[in-house]
Scaffold this motif. Structure first.
Motif, PDB file in Angstrom:
ATOM      1  N   GLU A  29     -86.394  22.138 -70.566  1.00  0.00           N
ATOM      2  CA  GLU A  29     -85.380  21.091 -70.472  1.00  0.00           C
ATOM      3  C   GLU A  29     -84.025  21.711 -70.149  1.00  0.00           C
ATOM      4  O   GLU A  29     -83.595  22.672 -70.785  1.00  0.00           O
ATOM      5  CB  GLU A  29     -85.304  20.336 -71.796  1.00  0.00           C
ATOM      6  CG  GLU A  29     -84.283  19.209 -71.816  1.00  0.00           C
ATOM      7  CD  GLU A  29     -84.209  18.541 -73.180  1.00  0.00           C
ATOM      8  OE1 GLU A  29     -83.103  18.144 -73.589  1.00  0.00           O
ATOM      9  OE2 GLU A  29     -85.270  18.419 -73.844  1.00  0.00           O
ATOM     10  N   VAL A  33     -82.717  17.409 -66.733  1.00  0.00           N
ATOM     11  CA  VAL A  33     -84.014  17.692 -66.129  1.00  0.00           C
ATOM     12  C   VAL A  33     -85.023  17.833 -67.259  1.00  0.00           C
ATOM     13  O   VAL A  33     -84.869  18.682 -68.144  1.00  0.00           O
ATOM     14  CB  VAL A  33     -83.988  18.990 -65.294  1.00  0.00           C
ATOM     15  CG1 VAL A  33     -85.317  19.167 -64.561  1.00  0.00           C
ATOM     16  CG2 VAL A  33     -82.831  18.971 -64.317  1.00  0.00           C
ATOM     17  N   GLU A  65     -90.205  18.692 -64.528  1.00  0.00           N
ATOM     18  CA  GLU A  65     -89.652  17.932 -63.407  1.00  0.00           C
ATOM     19  C   GLU A  65     -89.219  18.856 -62.274  1.00  0.00           C
ATOM     20  O   GLU A  65     -88.894  20.029 -62.478  1.00  0.00           O
ATOM     21  CB  GLU A  65     -88.450  17.102 -63.859  1.00  0.00           C
ATOM     22  CG  GLU A  65     -88.809  15.768 -64.476  1.00  0.00           C
ATOM     23  CD  GLU A  65     -87.593  14.870 -64.593  1.00  0.00           C
ATOM     24  OE1 GLU A  65     -87.684  13.696 -64.201  1.00  0.00           O
ATOM     25  OE2 GLU A  65     -86.548  15.341 -65.098  1.00  0.00           O
ATOM     26  N   VAL A  71     -86.294  18.843 -59.521  1.00  0.00           N
ATOM     27  CA  VAL A  71     -85.073  18.213 -59.032  1.00  0.00           C
ATOM     28  C   VAL A  71     -84.431  19.128 -57.994  1.00  0.00           C
ATOM     29  O   VAL A  71     -84.643  20.343 -57.996  1.00  0.00           O
ATOM     30  CB  VAL A  71     -84.057  17.928 -60.170  1.00  0.00           C
ATOM     31  CG1 VAL A  71     -84.672  17.027 -61.223  1.00  0.00           C
ATOM     32  CG2 VAL A  71     -83.552  19.219 -60.782  1.00  0.00           C
ATOM     33  N   THR A  86     -90.504  23.547 -64.796  1.00  0.00           N
ATOM     34  CA  THR A  86     -89.314  22.819 -64.375  1.00  0.00           C
ATOM     35  C   THR A  86     -88.748  23.552 -63.164  1.00  0.00           C
ATOM     36  O   THR A  86     -88.594  24.774 -63.195  1.00  0.00           O
ATOM     37  CB  THR A  86     -88.265  22.798 -65.495  1.00  0.00           C
ATOM     38  OG1 THR A  86     -88.817  22.120 -66.628  1.00  0.00           O
ATOM     39  CG2 THR A  86     -86.999  22.100 -65.050  1.00  0.00           C
ATOM     40  N   ILE A 123     -85.568  23.684 -60.357  1.00  0.00           N
ATOM     41  CA  ILE A 123     -84.258  23.263 -59.859  1.00  0.00           C
ATOM     42  C   ILE A 123     -84.076  23.942 -58.514  1.00  0.00           C
ATOM     43  O   ILE A 123     -83.972  25.169 -58.439  1.00  0.00           O
ATOM     44  CB  ILE A 123     -83.122  23.651 -60.824  1.00  0.00           C
ATOM     45  CG1 ILE A 123     -83.328  22.975 -62.182  1.00  0.00           C
ATOM     46  CG2 ILE A 123     -81.768  23.285 -60.243  1.00  0.00           C
ATOM     47  CD1 ILE A 123     -82.317  23.399 -63.235  1.00  0.00           C
TER      48      ILE A 123
END
Length: 624
Positions: A378, A406, A410, A412, A570, A572
């Motif tokens: 996270e 986020v 995920e 993003v 995750t 980014i």
């Protein structure tokens, strides 16, 4: 402290006026930086070697005390062996014993000198090595902002040239000072024992010489500072011009001649300063040598007057006295030269301690804690404001009021025009910089409350220019996980769509990739960087324009590797090519530090805003 682009060694060359102004400032501030308690700190460097220092000191005292023995034995040889005062003729038995004593003294001194040389070399080199390691460790602890404002050549110069420059001083200073003091004191005492009147004549000129020597040393220290800064410039030019990127630029724009002239000019500056440093004070030592050479002449003349006046002065006394005068001359000159060396080395020590005193702006809090693994993956930005330290106060922040979250797993992406602040998001997420306002949270906690190495352990970064060292493929992979097995390397490379290509290399995983990986294509370097990240198995993967510099074929290979790397993590992504982030769960559009749009690819295209305009522009370029 003179380490930015406009100070220290190697400032900008943006134009003749700028360069001249900078040079004038540097010439006007040529003195070494002021370091409080400098010599106390230098002395503390020897703390770990107190035992060896004590042994070396004892050996120096012994050899220095024995140094006056030959002159005293010479007196006895003349007055008791060759020309006894009773006029009985040479006494061969006494002569033999005295000759054996002189030989024994020489053998003992030579043996002790060997041991003393080894000990002092051990101490000096060890202290220099300790300094080099301390400085390297301090530099690695500095934050990214320091390195963006400091030339690599300047750092190399401080590590190599400055520390190397004091190595000789460290090896010899202690024994030179102690040995010369003891030798000079013993010799002067012996001179007074032989004849106090002649002794006074021999030492009366010493105090003025010591005062003059101090002034000469201060001038040499200032020249030494300029010489080291010039050497830093020379190192910076070498590092810039002879790197792979530097050579490529030079050859492609035809600047070989200009670069050679730049290097020649820097070399001539260094030559001039080294000659100035070598000659500063040389006239002083020449004058001292002439003055001390007069002492034996004065002794002979005064002895003649004393004898003529009825004062008893033996031939042995005169010979021993002149020999002792030479014995005094050597340590006194040695002390003066050592004093000059110490004053000169002050500039080098000051430059070294200036870097050792650096303090990184990003440090763990005293109560910093581990990452909360229950919320791993996270990432959240809470009203983040960020301004680079080098930015003008009147300039707008790089990021201003940025909010997003986020969730674990995920994907993003951040897009926007150049300078919008996209890369800064990645820097802040990994705490390469700290926010100016607001907070960045990792796994639910403010990054400033976490141990930074704990954050690093759970993040992986693939940048546009992935750094590879001049070593094998396997060694580059193991930078991320030194204990990785061959099977783990293969699994990571298969996931990065690279294993088959590595097997096609001449030595497979043992193939040397060249400096910065120049023996591999751009796509292969990127996939190798992705495989390296996969070895660490991070919870958060940050892709900083990882495909923007690649051709279409290489991009497809890397994109497949990225797809594999995204599974269960995750992600980014800072993207330039919008085609690479169409599948993102959410896309944030940055413009002038603000998030101006967010949504999926289809939503943003349909909205017809900034993202849609960027997408249409890239789509048109691709169609061409």
């Amino acid at each position: 402290m003179g380490m930015g682009r406009g100070g220290g060694a190697g400032g900008g060359r943006g134009g003749a006026g700028i360069y001249q102004d900078e040079q004038a400032v540097r010439d006007a501030n040529a003195d070494a930086p002021e370091i409080p308690g400098l010599w106390r700190r230098v002395a503390s460097l020897f703390g770990a070697y107190k035992g060896l220092l004590a042994v070396a000191g004892l050996l120096v005292v012994i050899t220095s005390a024995l140094g006056v023995a030959p002159a005293l034995l010479t007196q006895q040889i003349f007055d008791r062996g060759l020309f006894p005062v009773d006029g009985s003729g040479p006494n061969l038995e006494v002569l033999w014993w005295l000759a054996i004593a002189m030989l024994a003294v020489s053998v003992i001194v030579a043996s002790i000198d060997l041991l003393q040389t080894w000990i002092t070399a051990k101490i000096g080199n060890s202290v220099a090595n300790d300094l080099r390691v301390q400085m390297f460790e301090r530099l690695l602890a500095m934050d990214l902002a320091f390195f963006t404002a400091t030339k690599t050549g300047e750092l190399q110069s401080r590590l190599q040239n400055d520390v190397g420059g004091i190595a000789t001083t460290l090896r010899s200073t202690f024994t030179a000072i102690l040995g010369n003091i003891v030798t000079a004191a013993a010799s002067i005492a012996a001179m007074f024992v032989l004849d106090w009147r002649l002794a006074i004549l021999s030492v009366v000129f010493l105090p003025p010489l010591l005062v003059l020597q101090r002034r000469v040393g201060q001038v040499r220290a200032r020249v030494a500072t300029r010489a080291q800064r010039s050497l830093a410039d020379l190192t910076a030019i070498t590092q810039e011009s002879l790197s792979v990127s530097g050579v490529l630029l030079t050859k492609t724009i035809g600047r070989e001649g200009a670069e050679t002239e730049r290097y020649r000019a820097a070399n001539l500056t260094q030559l001039r300063l080294q000659l100035e440093l070598a000659m500063r004070g040389q006239w002083f030592f020449s004058a001292v040598g002439v003055l001390m050479g007069l002492v034996p002449i004065i002794v002979y003349v005064i002895a003649g007057y004393l004898i003529t006046g009825g004062v008893e002065v033996t031939a042995g006394t005169i010979v021993a006295f002149t020999s002792m005068n030479m014995q005094v001359r050597r340590p006194l000159l040695g002390l003066m030269r050592t004093g000059l060396d110490i004053q000169t080395s002050k500039a080098l020590f000051a430059r070294i301690f200036e870097y050792l005193d650096l303090r990184p702006t990003i440090v763990d809090a005293p109560d910093a804690r581990e990452v909360n693994t229950a919320r791993l993956g996270e990432v959240e930005f809470d009203d983040v404001v960020f301004r680079y330290a080098t930015a003008q106060e009147s300039a707008a922040p790089t990021l201003n009021g940025v909010d997003f979250r986020v969730a674990p797993g995920e994907f993003v992406a951040f897009v926007g025009p150049s300078g919008a602040g996209k890369t800064t998001v990645g820097y802040l997420a990994t705490r390469l910089y700290d926010v100016t306002g607001g907070a960045v949270r990792f796994a639910g906690d403010d990054v400033r409350e976490l141990r930074r190495d704990a954050i690093v352990a759970h993040t992986g970064v693939v940048s546009q220019e992935s750094y590879l060292v001049h070593d094998t493929v396997a060694a580059n992979l193991r930078l991320a996980k030194p204990e990785a097995t061959a099977e783990e390397l293969e699994v990571a490379c298969r996931a990065a769509n690279l294993h088959e290509r590595i097997l096609a290399l001449p030595q497979g995983y043992d193939t040397v990739v060249g400096e910065r990986g120049t023996r591999l294509s751009g796509g292969e370097r990127q996939r190798l960087a992705i495989a390296r990240v996969l070895l660490r198995d991070p919870a958060v993967l940050i892709l900083d324009e990882a495909t923007s510099a690649l051709d279409t074929v290489s991009e497809r290979h890397v994109q497949r590797a990225i797809e594999a790397a995204r599974e269960g993590r995750t992600v980014i992504a800072i993207a330039h090519r919008l085609s690479t982030i169409r599948g993102a769960d959410r896309i944030y559009v940055l413009d002038r530090g603000h998030i101006v749009e967010q949504g999926s690819h289809d939503e943003l295209v349909a909205a017809g805003g900034t993202y849609a305009a960027l997408y249409r522009e890239q789509d048109a370029l691709t169609a061409e």
